[in-house]
Design a protein around this motif. Structure first.
Motif, PDB file in Angstrom:
ATOM      1  N   ASP A   1       0.815  -1.215   0.000  1.00 24.54           N
ATOM      2  CA  ASP A   1       0.000   0.000   0.000  1.00 24.54           C
ATOM      3  C   ASP A   1       0.853   1.272   0.000  1.00 24.54           C
ATOM      4  OD1 ASP A   1       1.041  -0.228   2.525  1.00 24.54           O
ATOM      5  OD2 ASP A   1      -0.879  -0.083   3.588  1.00 24.54           O
ATOM      6  N   ALA A   2       2.120   1.155  -0.399  1.00 24.30           N
ATOM      7  CA  ALA A   2       3.001   2.322  -0.494  1.00 24.30           C
ATOM      8  C   ALA A   2       2.491   3.274  -1.576  1.00 24.30           C
ATOM      9  CB  ALA A   2       4.423   1.882  -0.817  1.00 24.30           C
ATOM     10  N   PRO A   3       2.804   4.571  -1.465  1.00 22.56           N
ATOM     11  CA  PRO A   3       2.362   5.543  -2.476  1.00 22.56           C
ATOM     12  C   PRO A   3       2.882   5.186  -3.866  1.00 22.56           C
ATOM     13  CG  PRO A   3       3.201   6.660  -0.529  1.00 22.56           C
ATOM     14  CD  PRO A   3       3.544   5.207  -0.363  1.00 22.56           C
ATOM     15  N   ILE A   4       2.061   5.477  -4.874  1.00 22.44           N
ATOM     16  CA  ILE A   4       2.424   5.249  -6.276  1.00 22.44           C
ATOM     17  C   ILE A   4       3.042   6.536  -6.821  1.00 22.44           C
ATOM     18  CG2 ILE A   4       1.533   4.720  -8.572  1.00 22.44           C
ATOM     19  CD1 ILE A   4       1.412   2.372  -6.627  1.00 22.44           C
ATOM     20  N   ARG A   5       4.317   6.452  -7.231  1.00 17.84           N
ATOM     21  CA  ARG A   5       5.025   7.650  -7.729  1.00 17.84           C
ATOM     22  C   ARG A   5       5.856   7.266  -8.961  1.00 17.84           C
ATOM     23  NH1 ARG A   5       6.654   8.151  -2.026  1.00 17.84           N
ATOM     24  NH2 ARG A   5       5.362   9.705  -0.962  1.00 17.84           N
ATOM     25  N   PRO A   6       5.232   7.006 -10.101  1.00 21.11           N
ATOM     26  CA  PRO A   6       5.976   6.526 -11.279  1.00 21.11           C
ATOM     27  C   PRO A   6       7.020   7.533 -11.747  1.00 21.11           C
ATOM     28  CG  PRO A   6       3.763   7.246 -11.884  1.00 21.11           C
ATOM     29  CD  PRO A   6       3.803   7.226 -10.390  1.00 21.11           C
ATOM     30  N   SER A   7       8.163   7.003 -12.216  1.00 17.78           N
ATOM     31  CA  SER A   7       9.276   7.852 -12.623  1.00 17.78           C
ATOM     32  C   SER A   7       9.629   7.720 -14.105  1.00 17.78           C
ATOM     33  CB  SER A   7      10.524   7.511 -11.791  1.00 17.78           C
ATOM     34  OG  SER A   7      10.298   7.748 -10.423  1.00 17.78           O
ATOM     35  N   SER A   8       8.819   7.013 -14.873  1.00 15.11           N
ATOM     36  CA  SER A   8       9.082   6.841 -16.303  1.00 15.11           C
ATOM     37  C   SER A   8       7.758   6.670 -17.023  1.00 15.11           C
ATOM     38  CB  SER A   8       9.952   5.605 -16.548  1.00 15.11           C
ATOM     39  OG  SER A   8       9.230   4.424 -16.242  1.00 15.11           O
ATOM     40  N   PRO A   9       7.724   6.923 -18.326  1.00 18.09           N
ATOM     41  CA  PRO A   9       6.497   6.660 -19.080  1.00 18.09           C
ATOM     42  C   PRO A   9       6.044   5.209 -18.965  1.00 18.09           C
ATOM     43  CG  PRO A   9       7.945   8.071 -20.361  1.00 18.09           C
ATOM     44  CD  PRO A   9       8.736   7.627 -19.153  1.00 18.09           C
ATOM     45  N   TYR A  10       6.992   4.294 -18.950  1.00 18.83           N
ATOM     46  CA  TYR A  10       6.627   2.884 -18.768  1.00 18.83           C
ATOM     47  C   TYR A  10       5.908   2.691 -17.437  1.00 18.83           C
ATOM     48  CZ  TYR A  10       7.180  -1.976 -17.323  1.00 18.83           C
ATOM     49  OH  TYR A  10       6.942  -3.242 -16.836  1.00 18.83           O
ATOM     50  N   ALA A  11       6.467   3.259 -16.368  1.00 20.16           N
ATOM     51  CA  ALA A  11       5.849   3.113 -15.053  1.00 20.16           C
ATOM     52  C   ALA A  11       4.452   3.728 -15.021  1.00 20.16           C
ATOM     53  CB  ALA A  11       6.740   3.748 -13.988  1.00 20.16           C
ATOM     54  N   VAL A  12       4.280   4.859 -15.706  1.00 17.80           N
ATOM     55  CA  VAL A  12       2.955   5.480 -15.788  1.00 17.80           C
ATOM     56  C   VAL A  12       1.972   4.521 -16.449  1.00 17.80           C
ATOM     57  CG1 VAL A  12       1.622   7.333 -16.876  1.00 17.80           C
ATOM     58  CG2 VAL A  12       3.804   7.852 -15.775  1.00 17.80           C
ATOM     59  N   SER A  13       2.418   3.849 -17.514  1.00 17.62           N
ATOM     60  CA  SER A  13       1.527   2.916 -18.213  1.00 17.62           C
ATOM     61  C   SER A  13       1.141   1.752 -17.304  1.00 17.62           C
ATOM     62  CB  SER A  13       2.189   2.403 -19.495  1.00 17.62           C
ATOM     63  OG  SER A  13       3.200   1.440 -19.227  1.00 17.62           O
ATOM     64  N   LYS A  14       2.063   1.304 -16.456  1.00 13.76           N
ATOM     65  CA  LYS A  14       1.763   0.202 -15.550  1.00 13.76           C
ATOM     66  C   LYS A  14       0.850   0.644 -14.409  1.00 13.76           C
ATOM     67  CE  LYS A  14       3.155  -3.372 -16.135  1.00 13.76           C
ATOM     68  NZ  LYS A  14       2.624  -4.469 -17.008  1.00 13.76           N
ATOM     69  N   VAL A  15       1.003   1.901 -13.969  1.00 12.00           N
ATOM     70  CA  VAL A  15       0.069   2.443 -12.975  1.00 12.00           C
ATOM     71  C   VAL A  15      -1.339   2.464 -13.554  1.00 12.00           C
ATOM     72  CG1 VAL A  15      -0.608   4.499 -11.697  1.00 12.00           C
ATOM     73  CG2 VAL A  15       1.799   3.803 -11.739  1.00 12.00           C
ATOM     74  N   ALA A  16      -1.449   2.900 -14.814  1.00 15.88           N
ATOM     75  CA  ALA A  16      -2.759   2.947 -15.465  1.00 15.88           C
ATOM     76  C   ALA A  16      -3.361   1.549 -15.565  1.00 15.88           C
ATOM     77  CB  ALA A  16      -2.634   3.574 -16.849  1.00 15.88           C
ATOM     78  N   GLN A  17      -2.544   0.549 -15.924  1.00 11.41           N
ATOM     79  CA  GLN A  17      -3.023  -0.828 -15.953  1.00 11.41           C
ATOM     80  C   GLN A  17      -3.528  -1.258 -14.575  1.00 11.41           C
ATOM     81  OE1 GLN A  17       0.181  -3.322 -17.303  1.00 11.41           O
ATOM     82  NE2 GLN A  17      -0.315  -3.048 -19.463  1.00 11.41           N
ATOM     83  N   ASP A  18      -2.731  -0.952 -13.567  1.00  3.00           N
ATOM     84  CA  ASP A  18      -3.054  -1.307 -12.192  1.00  3.00           C
ATOM     85  C   ASP A  18      -4.406  -0.717 -11.792  1.00  3.00           C
ATOM     86  OD1 ASP A  18      -2.946  -1.306  -9.197  1.00  3.00           O
ATOM     87  OD2 ASP A  18      -0.929  -2.050  -9.525  1.00  3.00           O
ATOM     88  N   LEU A  19      -4.601   0.571 -12.089  1.00  2.00           N
ATOM     89  CA  LEU A  19      -5.848   1.252 -11.724  1.00  2.00           C
ATOM     90  C   LEU A  19      -7.028   0.747 -12.548  1.00  2.00           C
ATOM     91  CD1 LEU A  19      -4.536   4.897 -11.184  1.00  2.00           C
ATOM     92  CD2 LEU A  19      -5.102   3.176  -9.454  1.00  2.00           C
ATOM     93  N   LEU A  20      -6.778   0.401 -13.811  1.00  8.05           N
ATOM     94  CA  LEU A  20      -7.841  -0.207 -14.612  1.00  8.05           C
ATOM     95  C   LEU A  20      -8.282  -1.524 -13.974  1.00  8.05           C
ATOM     96  CD1 LEU A  20      -6.661   0.369 -18.300  1.00  8.05           C
ATOM     97  CD2 LEU A  20      -8.838   1.121 -17.318  1.00  8.05           C
ATOM     98  N   GLY A  21      -7.315  -2.287 -13.505  1.00 14.42           N
ATOM     99  CA  GLY A  21      -7.642  -3.548 -12.853  1.00 14.42           C
ATOM    100  C   GLY A  21      -8.507  -3.346 -11.619  1.00 14.42           C
ATOM    101  N   LEU A  22      -8.145  -2.363 -10.813  1.00  7.83           N
ATOM    102  CA  LEU A  22      -8.924  -2.065  -9.614  1.00  7.83           C
ATOM    103  C   LEU A  22     -10.320  -1.563  -9.981  1.00  7.83           C
ATOM    104  CD1 LEU A  22      -9.039  -1.823  -6.540  1.00  7.83           C
ATOM    105  CD2 LEU A  22      -8.025   0.463  -6.756  1.00  7.83           C
ATOM    106  N   THR A  23     -10.391  -0.713 -11.010  1.00  5.84           N
ATOM    107  CA  THR A  23     -11.674  -0.156 -11.432  1.00  5.84           C
ATOM    108  C   THR A  23     -12.611  -1.231 -11.971  1.00  5.84           C
ATOM    109  OG1 THR A  23     -10.682   1.984 -11.964  1.00  5.84           O
ATOM    110  CG2 THR A  23     -12.779   1.459 -13.029  1.00  5.84           C
TER     111      THR A  23
END
Length: 337
Positions: free
Chosen positions: A147-169
């Protein structure tokens, strides 16, 4: 334990470096499971990565950016479970081609989830994400919890955050059974853009006289390493035991800097290995501290890693020594013609 019978699984990106190892793990340890996979028709890795198990899988040529194609596969296969691994996954390259990475990873995942929803099937889904979603982490927040904060540091990481949030949604909105796993650094011989694999490949080439020196980027980043074979077993255990709607860190037990891992490889080499820093290999923004807490995952699965760091180093080097030896032999043959 999940109630779903996982008799028929679908692996997106089955011909890739992770998907192929996962398919091998399932074929070897769960031989009664029917394995289907998705790979792009122009994938250059399909033949090489899946050679050992081609006869044990059903491969579907499908681009996740083509909704009609993925919908057709989902309705035909009707999988009991899905492992979603397909992604553009080169962190450094994502700074050069951010739009391609964002579009492929985000829309491909959205298409997959929509195809599942509209097809009226109800598989158990594992969304295979990455520790890169956590980005730069302060030392006080180590080890990194689920449950650590999400702080992506690359475009790739941003895309994986979006995938992660889509999964939760899609879990919350449509009741889809989606488990999110966040894999920390793994030692995967088949993925040449990973730092460890790049080092092993270069060392093997130097041993064969195909290269003079090893080039590298930042050696100060700290990673917790896991063998790819342990990682794939962990993915299977997550599918069986973990809870939809939850996120789980997966990682090994050995933490060290990238430079320390390079030293391990050099000690195992057969010849002296000259090294130098290549500025082109430095990222505009780097993730320098990746040490996970896997307590939640271990508690719910009982999973334990099997391979030592020494066994992983040997596995990595031997894979690339065979590749380098074959390349040298081919070169010699051409010279003789």
């Amino acid at each position: 334990m999940q109630k779903t019978d996982n008799n028929r699984i679908l692996i997106t990106g089955i011909s890739g470096s992770g998907g192929s190892y996962l398919a091998e793990h399932v074929a070897e340890h769960h031989p009664k499971v029917e394995i289907h996979g998705l790979s792009r028709w122009h994938s250059t890795t399909t033949a090489s990565n899946l050679t050992r198990i081609t006869h044990k899988i059903v491969n579907h040529e499908c681009d996740l950016n083509d909704f009609s194609a993925i919908f057709s596969v989902i309705t035909a296969v009707k999988p009991d479970a899905i492992f979603h691994l397909a992604s553009h996954a080169n962190v450094r390259a994502s700074f050069t081609t951010p739009l391609a990475v964002l579009n492929n990873n985000i829309m491909g995942t959205a298409n997959l989830f929509e195809a599942i929803r509209l097809a009226g099937v109800d598989p158990l889904i594992q969304l295979c994400s990455t520790s890169e979603v956590y980005g730069g982490v302060d030392t006080k927040d180590v080890p990194i919890t689920d449950d650590a904060p999400i702080r992506p540091s690359s475009p790739y990481a941003v895309s994986k955050v979006a995938q992660d949030l889509l999964g939760l949604t899609y879990f919350r909105s449509y009741g889809m059974k989606i488990i999110r796993t966040r894999m920390f650094a793994y030692l995967n011989p088949r993925r040449a853009d990973l730092f460890a694999t790049s080092f092993a490949r270069q060392i093997a080439r130097i041993e064969q006289g195909l290269q003079e020196e090893l080039v590298h980027g930042n050696l100060d980043s700290v990673r917790t390493l896991i063998d790819v074979r342990d990682a794939m077993e962990a993915y299977w255990e997550a599918l069986i035991h973990c809870r939809p709607g939850e996120a789980y860190n997966i990682g090994g037990a050995t933490s060290m800097s990238v430079g320390e891992f390079l030293d391990l490889l050099i000690k195992a080499s057969r010849v002296p290995i000259p090294t130098r820093t290549d500025p082109k290999l430095l990222r505009p923004a780097d993730v320098t501290l990746q040490i996970p807490s896997v307590d939640k995952f271990v508690r719910e699965t009982g999973w334990k890693h099997k391979y030592t760091i020494e066994e992983s180093v040997h596995h990595l080097l031997e894979f690339w020594r065979k590749e380098a030896d074959q390349k040298r032999r081919r070169s010699e043959t051409l010279d003789e013609m």
